[in-house]
Scaffold this motif. Structure first.
Motif, PDB file in Angstrom:
ATOM      1  N   ASP A   1       0.812  -1.194   0.075  1.00 16.62           N
ATOM      2  CA  ASP A   1      -0.048  -0.019  -0.030  1.00 16.62           C
ATOM      3  C   ASP A   1       0.864   1.331   0.041  1.00 16.62           C
ATOM      4  O   ASP A   1       0.322   2.311  -0.104  1.00 16.62           O
ATOM      5  CB  ASP A   1      -0.978   0.162   1.124  1.00 16.62           C
ATOM      6  CG  ASP A   1      -1.910  -1.247   1.135  1.00 16.62           C
ATOM      7  OD1 ASP A   1      -1.988  -1.690   0.105  1.00 16.62           O
ATOM      8  OD2 ASP A   1      -2.577  -1.266   2.386  1.00 16.62           O
ATOM      9  N   THR A   2       2.297   1.170   0.073  1.00 20.56           N
ATOM     10  CA  THR A   2       2.936   2.479   0.447  1.00 20.56           C
ATOM     11  C   THR A   2       2.847   3.071  -0.790  1.00 20.56           C
ATOM     12  O   THR A   2       2.750   4.439  -0.777  1.00 20.56           O
ATOM     13  CB  THR A   2       4.386   1.960   0.531  1.00 20.56           C
ATOM     14  OG1 THR A   2       4.371   1.168   1.912  1.00 20.56           O
ATOM     15  CG2 THR A   2       5.048   2.968   0.957  1.00 20.56           C
TER      16      THR A   2
ATOM     17  N   GLY B   1       0.278   3.743  -2.934  1.00 22.00           N
ATOM     18  CA  GLY B   1      -0.629   4.562  -2.876  1.00 22.00           C
ATOM     19  C   GLY B   1      -0.598   5.695  -2.071  1.00 22.00           C
ATOM     20  O   GLY B   1      -1.273   6.882  -2.341  1.00 22.00           O
ATOM     21  N   TYR B   2      -0.087   5.727  -1.046  1.00 23.79           N
ATOM     22  CA  TYR B   2      -0.041   6.835   0.008  1.00 23.79           C
ATOM     23  C   TYR B   2       0.990   7.847  -0.636  1.00 23.79           C
ATOM     24  O   TYR B   2       0.513   9.343  -0.652  1.00 23.79           O
ATOM     25  CB  TYR B   2       0.458   6.500   1.413  1.00 23.79           C
ATOM     26  CG  TYR B   2      -0.627   5.721   2.059  1.00 23.79           C
ATOM     27  CD1 TYR B   2      -1.673   6.234   2.739  1.00 23.79           C
ATOM     28  CD2 TYR B   2      -0.364   4.480   2.515  1.00 23.79           C
ATOM     29  CE1 TYR B   2      -2.675   5.634   3.178  1.00 23.79           C
ATOM     30  CE2 TYR B   2      -1.292   3.708   2.999  1.00 23.79           C
ATOM     31  CZ  TYR B   2      -2.424   4.346   3.408  1.00 23.79           C
ATOM     32  OH  TYR B   2      -3.154   3.297   4.167  1.00 23.79           O
TER      33      TYR B   2
ATOM     34  N   ARG C   1      -0.379  10.346  -3.344  1.00 25.50           N
ATOM     35  CA  ARG C   1      -1.306  11.367  -3.059  1.00 25.50           C
ATOM     36  C   ARG C   1      -1.068  12.748  -3.501  1.00 25.50           C
ATOM     37  O   ARG C   1      -1.752  13.557  -3.920  1.00 25.50           O
ATOM     38  CB  ARG C   1      -1.962  10.992  -1.851  1.00 25.50           C
ATOM     39  CG  ARG C   1      -2.588   9.828  -1.477  1.00 25.50           C
ATOM     40  CD  ARG C   1      -4.000   9.361  -2.037  1.00 25.50           C
ATOM     41  NE  ARG C   1      -4.207   9.631  -3.479  1.00 25.50           N
ATOM     42  CZ  ARG C   1      -3.606   9.010  -4.419  1.00 25.50           C
ATOM     43  NH1 ARG C   1      -2.831   7.828  -4.253  1.00 25.50           N
ATOM     44  NH2 ARG C   1      -3.737   9.107  -5.747  1.00 25.50           N
TER      45      ARG C   1
ATOM     46  N   SER D   1      -9.218   3.901   0.187  1.00 25.34           N
ATOM     47  CA  SER D   1      -8.297   3.751   1.328  1.00 25.34           C
ATOM     48  C   SER D   1      -6.978   3.946   1.613  1.00 25.34           C
ATOM     49  O   SER D   1      -5.981   3.383   2.231  1.00 25.34           O
ATOM     50  CB  SER D   1      -8.242   1.929   1.290  1.00 25.34           C
ATOM     51  OG  SER D   1      -9.398   1.133   1.559  1.00 25.34           O
ATOM     52  N   ARG D   2      -6.691   5.148   0.898  1.00 26.02           N
ATOM     53  CA  ARG D   2      -5.387   5.819   1.116  1.00 26.02           C
ATOM     54  C   ARG D   2      -5.306   7.267   1.606  1.00 26.02           C
ATOM     55  O   ARG D   2      -6.047   8.016   0.781  1.00 26.02           O
ATOM     56  CB  ARG D   2      -4.698   5.809  -0.520  1.00 26.02           C
ATOM     57  CG  ARG D   2      -4.470   4.567  -1.065  1.00 26.02           C
ATOM     58  CD  ARG D   2      -3.667   3.501  -0.264  1.00 26.02           C
ATOM     59  NE  ARG D   2      -3.524   2.385  -0.882  1.00 26.02           N
ATOM     60  CZ  ARG D   2      -4.235   1.191  -0.532  1.00 26.02           C
ATOM     61  NH1 ARG D   2      -4.658   1.270   0.578  1.00 26.02           N
ATOM     62  NH2 ARG D   2      -3.945   0.108  -1.298  1.00 26.02           N
ATOM     63  N   SER D   3      -5.067   7.375   2.774  1.00 26.65           N
ATOM     64  CA  SER D   3      -5.154   8.565   3.497  1.00 26.65           C
ATOM     65  C   SER D   3      -4.464   9.729   2.956  1.00 26.65           C
ATOM     66  O   SER D   3      -3.207   9.374   2.766  1.00 26.65           O
ATOM     67  CB  SER D   3      -5.069   8.548   4.940  1.00 26.65           C
ATOM     68  OG  SER D   3      -4.914   9.619   5.573  1.00 26.65           O
TER      69      SER D   3
ATOM     70  N   GLY E   1      -0.378  10.533   3.395  1.00 28.75           N
ATOM     71  CA  GLY E   1       0.373  10.736   2.280  1.00 28.75           C
ATOM     72  C   GLY E   1       1.107  12.054   2.338  1.00 28.75           C
ATOM     73  O   GLY E   1       2.448  12.252   1.850  1.00 28.75           O
TER      74      GLY E   1
ATOM     75  N   HIS F   1      -5.639   6.526   8.744  1.00 30.38           N
ATOM     76  CA  HIS F   1      -6.466   5.058   8.496  1.00 30.38           C
ATOM     77  C   HIS F   1      -7.785   5.064   8.896  1.00 30.38           C
ATOM     78  O   HIS F   1      -7.860   5.182   9.932  1.00 30.38           O
ATOM     79  CB  HIS F   1      -5.317   3.955   8.937  1.00 30.38           C
ATOM     80  CG  HIS F   1      -5.884   2.666   8.101  1.00 30.38           C
ATOM     81  ND1 HIS F   1      -6.939   1.636   8.452  1.00 30.38           N
ATOM     82  CD2 HIS F   1      -5.115   1.917   6.948  1.00 30.38           C
ATOM     83  CE1 HIS F   1      -7.018   0.909   7.514  1.00 30.38           C
ATOM     84  NE2 HIS F   1      -5.925   1.065   6.696  1.00 30.38           N
TER      85      HIS F   1
ATOM     86  N   THR G   1     -12.269   9.842   2.739  1.00 38.65           N
ATOM     87  CA  THR G   1     -11.516   8.764   1.921  1.00 38.65           C
ATOM     88  C   THR G   1     -12.294   7.643   1.181  1.00 38.65           C
ATOM     89  O   THR G   1     -13.142   6.956   2.014  1.00 38.65           O
ATOM     90  CB  THR G   1     -10.437   8.134   2.678  1.00 38.65           C
ATOM     91  OG1 THR G   1      -9.687   9.039   3.317  1.00 38.65           O
ATOM     92  CG2 THR G   1      -9.625   7.109   1.905  1.00 38.65           C
TER      93      THR G   1
ATOM     94  N   THR H   1       4.258   0.028  -5.847  1.00 39.86           N
ATOM     95  CA  THR H   1       4.966   0.884  -5.004  1.00 39.86           C
ATOM     96  C   THR H   1       6.238   1.174  -5.718  1.00 39.86           C
ATOM     97  O   THR H   1       6.766   2.445  -5.694  1.00 39.86           O
ATOM     98  CB  THR H   1       5.061   0.267  -3.632  1.00 39.86           C
ATOM     99  OG1 THR H   1       3.942  -0.024  -2.873  1.00 39.86           O
ATOM    100  CG2 THR H   1       6.326   1.145  -2.851  1.00 39.86           C
TER     101      THR H   1
END
Length: 468
Positions: free
Chosen positions: A46-47, A49-50, A53, A62-64, A68, A171, A229, A338
């Motif tokens: 998931d890194t 996606g953050y 941002r 689901s990516r705050s 980010g 999150h 989100t 990622t």
């Protein structure tokens, strides 16, 4: 004063200074040992996606955006500043909690810190560019803020409030757990009496409210949309798909309702991860942008159509999530998204990232989990034992309140993550170390109580013996 007494006194003074100094330096370094050994901060599915941002300017499920932005500020230093802040924050939260709960000797604090580092996921969480380190720490800061604020200074209260609000904004799952704990405090206030103040409960709700405002503001600043989100419906749909509920709904209703998934009802992937993140019909049908409304429609109507099935699936998912606590899920050498984000937006870091041990599959989490999993499961059992003993003795002390809060947090985390996203080891590992921490506090206090009532040496025993 004799020379020997003076020497002993001097050694004690040196020790009283040396132990906290060593702990202040050693604990953060050991918390970051996995990243230091790796040669680059640890990454996860998931890194990317953050990280994206800041650059992409739109909201992703689901990516705050708050997290980010936090990562973005550490980019000039290859994110080592982020890891340093995570390690220092972890040390501060642990030490503040231990002080509040009466573990005051430097040796015991150091022993507890080293035990957590050696036997739990804590250093792996602190060494990773992911929100998970904040999930467990925020439970502790919320407890201190709500129930034990009288034992903290005004500056500590301010920091506890700010940390809790920030963590909740990183999150949605963490936000849900903290909000649930605040609601539980409100529910149990009549039974706990003076142990919970209305002012403390108000501080907890205020921190959660500020986190919501923080997230909405960040989303608006980066995307121009005043929105939460996204992704809740899609993730919940994925869990229902994995349980077979989506296939049943499509078979029962495709003759009456025209849905994009109807032609694919016999070809659905077996897992939510395969559907959402693999090469499935989800990509063909437009991913979240093209499928969000339909996934929400199916999720809502399947909940109405099969309530007993949904309840049974939710119970099973919660129980499964409680037992899935292995460290390292999603932290391996295959993270194409990622890697792509880093190479696209941070090309100057691509070489360091590619040369890290993780990218060469050098991390052996199977060996790590021969320790972590038994300790995690055993700690949860001991946590239940602590609560059971307190219930049988009808005694509610500070540690029992902490143990009960942690138990509720673990249960709430298992319910939210297991039911909404489906059970994953990552969701369990990020919280279960709290049970080990509580057990260590109980052990430390037990030793301290024994020392208080133990006669101090030969002369103490003689003095306590009545003369004839």
């Amino acid at each position: 004063m004799s020379d020997s007494t003076a020497t002993t006194t001097a050694r004690l003074r040196v020790g009283s200074v040396a132990i906290p100094s060593v702990a202040t330096i050693a604990i953060p370094l050991l918390l970051l040992a996995p990243a230091l050994w790796n040669g680059y901060p640890l990454l996860q599915y998931d890194t990317g996606g953050y990280l994206a941002r800041w650059y992409e300017g739109y909201l992703v499920p689901s990516r705050s955006t708050v997290f980010g932005l936090y990562l973005h500020f550490g980019e000039p230093w290859q994110f080592w500043t982020n890891l340093a802040m995570q390690a220092v924050a972890t040390l501060w939260v642990l030490w503040t909690t231990l002080r509040v709960f009466g573990v005051t000797t430097h040796f015991r604090r150091l022993a507890i810190g080293l035990t957590l580092i050696a036997t739990t996921a804590l250093p792996w969480l602190a060494s990773m560019l992911l929100t998970d380190i904040f999930a467990g720490l925020s439970v502790l800061t919320l407890v201190l803020l709500v129930a034990f604020s009288e034992r903290t200074s005004w500056l500590e209260k301010l920091l506890l409030f700010a940390f809790t609000a920030f963590a909740a904004a990183t999150h949605t799952g963490t936000f849900g757990v903290l909000l649930g704990l605040c609601l539980a405090a409100l529910l149990f206030k009549p039974f706990l009496g003076a142990r919970l103040s209305w002012a403390g409960i108000a501080r907890g709700f205020a921190a959660v409210a500020v986190s919501a405002a923080m997230l909405l503001a960040a989303n608006f600043a980066l995307s121009g949309k005043l929105a939460w989100t996204p992704g809740g419906a899609g993730v919940t749909f994925g869990r229902m798909l994995q349980d077979g509920i989506v296939a049943r709904y499509l078979n029962d209703h495709c003759d009456q309702v025209k849905l994009k998934l109807c032609p694919y009802r016999n070809e659905l992937p077996a897992t939510a991860d395969d559907f959402l993140w693999g090469n499935s019909m989800f990509n063909t049908l437009g991913r979240f942008e093209g499928m969000d409304d339909e996934m929400r429609f199916i999720a809502v109507n399947a909940l109405k159509a099969y309530p007993l099935w949904q309840a049974k699936a939710a119970l099973i998912a919660t129980l499964q999530q409680l037992t899935q606590v292995a460290t390292g899920e999603g932290t391996n050498g295959w993270l194409p998204h990622t890697y792509g984000i880093i190479e696209r937006y941070l090309p100057d870091q691509a070489r360091a990232m590619r040369n890290a041990r993780q990218q060469h599959w050098d991390i052996n989490f199977a060996a790590v989990n021969t320790v972590h999993v038994p300790v995690a499961l055993g700690s949860m059992l001991l946590l239940l034992t602590i609560l059971g003993h307190a219930t049988w003795r009808r005694r509610l002390d500070d540690v029992t309140l902490l143990a009960g809060t942690v138990a509720l947090a673990l249960l709430g985390n298992a319910f939210i993550c297991g039911v909404v996203s489906g059970p994953h080891d990552r969701y369990g590992a990020r919280m279960v170390w709290l049970s080990t921490f509580v057990v260590l506090i109980v052990v430390a206090r037990w030793f301290a109580a024994r020392e208080r009532f133990r006669p101090q040496g030969l002369f103490a025993r003689k003095a306590s013996t009545p003369s004839l």
